[in-house]
Design a protein around this motif. Structure first.
Motif, short mmCIF file in Angstrom:
data_model
loop_
_atom_site.label_atom_id
_atom_site.label_comp_id
_atom_site.label_asym_id
_atom_site.label_seq_id
_atom_site.Cartn_x
_atom_site.Cartn_y
_atom_site.Cartn_z
N TRP A 37 180.74 57.80 53.17
CA TRP A 37 180.89 58.56 54.41
C TRP A 37 180.95 60.05 54.14
O TRP A 37 180.42 60.85 54.92
CB TRP A 37 182.13 58.11 55.16
N ALA A 132 178.86 61.01 67.56
CA ALA A 132 177.80 59.99 67.56
C ALA A 132 177.46 59.57 66.13
O ALA A 132 177.21 58.38 65.87
CB ALA A 132 176.55 60.52 68.27
N ASN A 133 177.45 60.52 65.21
CA ASN A 133 177.19 60.19 63.81
C ASN A 133 178.29 59.28 63.25
O ASN A 133 178.00 58.30 62.56
CB ASN A 133 177.07 61.47 62.97
N GLU A 134 179.55 59.59 63.55
CA GLU A 134 180.64 58.74 63.08
C GLU A 134 180.57 57.36 63.74
O GLU A 134 180.86 56.36 63.08
CB GLU A 134 181.98 59.41 63.32
N ALA A 135 180.17 57.29 64.99
CA ALA A 135 180.01 55.98 65.65
C ALA A 135 178.93 55.18 64.93
O ALA A 135 179.06 53.96 64.73
CB ALA A 135 179.66 56.17 67.12
N ARG A 136 177.87 55.87 64.50
CA ARG A 136 176.81 55.20 63.74
C ARG A 136 177.37 54.61 62.44
O ARG A 136 177.01 53.50 62.04
CB ARG A 136 175.69 56.20 63.43
N LEU A 138 180.17 53.40 61.97
CA LEU A 138 181.04 52.26 62.28
C LEU A 138 180.33 51.17 63.08
O LEU A 138 180.97 50.23 63.56
CB LEU A 138 182.27 52.75 63.06
N GLN A 139 179.03 51.27 63.22
CA GLN A 139 178.30 50.36 64.10
C GLN A 139 178.37 48.89 63.67
O GLN A 139 178.17 48.00 64.50
CB GLN A 139 176.85 50.80 64.25
N ALA A 140 178.69 48.62 62.42
CA ALA A 140 178.79 47.22 61.98
C ALA A 140 180.03 46.52 62.52
O ALA A 140 180.11 45.29 62.47
CB ALA A 140 178.79 47.16 60.44
N ASP A 142 182.65 45.47 65.61
CA ASP A 142 182.75 45.35 67.06
C ASP A 142 184.01 46.08 67.52
O ASP A 142 184.83 46.49 66.69
CB ASP A 142 182.71 43.88 67.51
N PRO A 143 184.18 46.28 68.83
CA PRO A 143 185.33 47.06 69.31
C PRO A 143 186.68 46.54 68.83
O PRO A 143 187.56 47.33 68.48
CB PRO A 143 185.21 46.98 70.84
N ARG A 146 187.14 47.51 65.20
CA ARG A 146 187.43 48.95 65.08
C ARG A 146 188.90 49.22 65.36
O ARG A 146 189.55 49.99 64.65
CB ARG A 146 186.56 49.77 66.03
#
Length: 169
Positions: A37, A132-136, A138-140, A142-143, A146
């Motif tokens: 990261w 948005a980059n940090e969300a990317r 963590l995209q693997a 689910d809510p 997270r």
């Protein structure tokens, strides 16, 4: 499919069956993810003309609220940098027109660091892209995952005394 830490754990279980290597599974993964990261975030910010230290200064000042300024002492308490590091950062950012230093009207010994209009424009433009980059990253998850990871990491941080500036432990 297993990650690289799984292979390390298996090797230790084979070579030292008398020791349970479970901590390596957590610490090793956090450290590997941190390195990955760190590179991803540095690369993203470089594309925006910033380094992580500059982004830290801009975001710390922006989230402090109008007039987007802090004393140098307060800034040191709310960021993760040393006095020398903050001086170098602020010098560099001043040269880029992102921040200014001003003397405190009430205490001439105290210096305030303030976002310029340009600095405010930069952080307001980059912040949504950074989120948005940090969300990317963590995209693997689910809510629910997270939330669980965030809560577990918060518990660990608190166990080391990491509490908001000004809060007693």
């Amino acid at each position: 499919m297993a990650d690289s830490v799984s292979a390390v754990l298996e090797q230790w279980r084979r070579e030292r069956p008398d020791i349970d290597p479970w901590p390596i599974g957590v610490v090793g993964r956090i450290m590997r993810i941190s390195r990955m990261w760190d590179k991803e975030i540095k690369d993203f910010l470089a594309g925006e003309g910033l380094d992580p230290g500059e982004f830290d200064v801009l975001s710390t000042l922006r989230r402090s609220g109008a007039p987007y300024e802090l004393t140098a002492g307060t800034f040191l308490k709310t960021s993760l940098v040393t006095t020398g590091a903050i001086t170098l950062r602020v010098d560099k950012m001043h040269d880029k027109g992102l921040v200014v230093r001003t003397r405190d009207e009430n205490d001439r010994r105290s210096v305030r660091i303030r976002l310029t209009d340009h600095g405010l424009e930069v952080i307001d433009r980059v912040l949504p892209l950074h989120i948005a980059n940090e969300a990317r990253l963590l995209q693997a998850l689910d809510p629910d995952e997270r939330e669980q990871v965030g809560a577990a990491l918060s518990t660990l941080l608190e166990s080391y005394g990491d509490v908001p500036a000004g809060q007693a432990r």
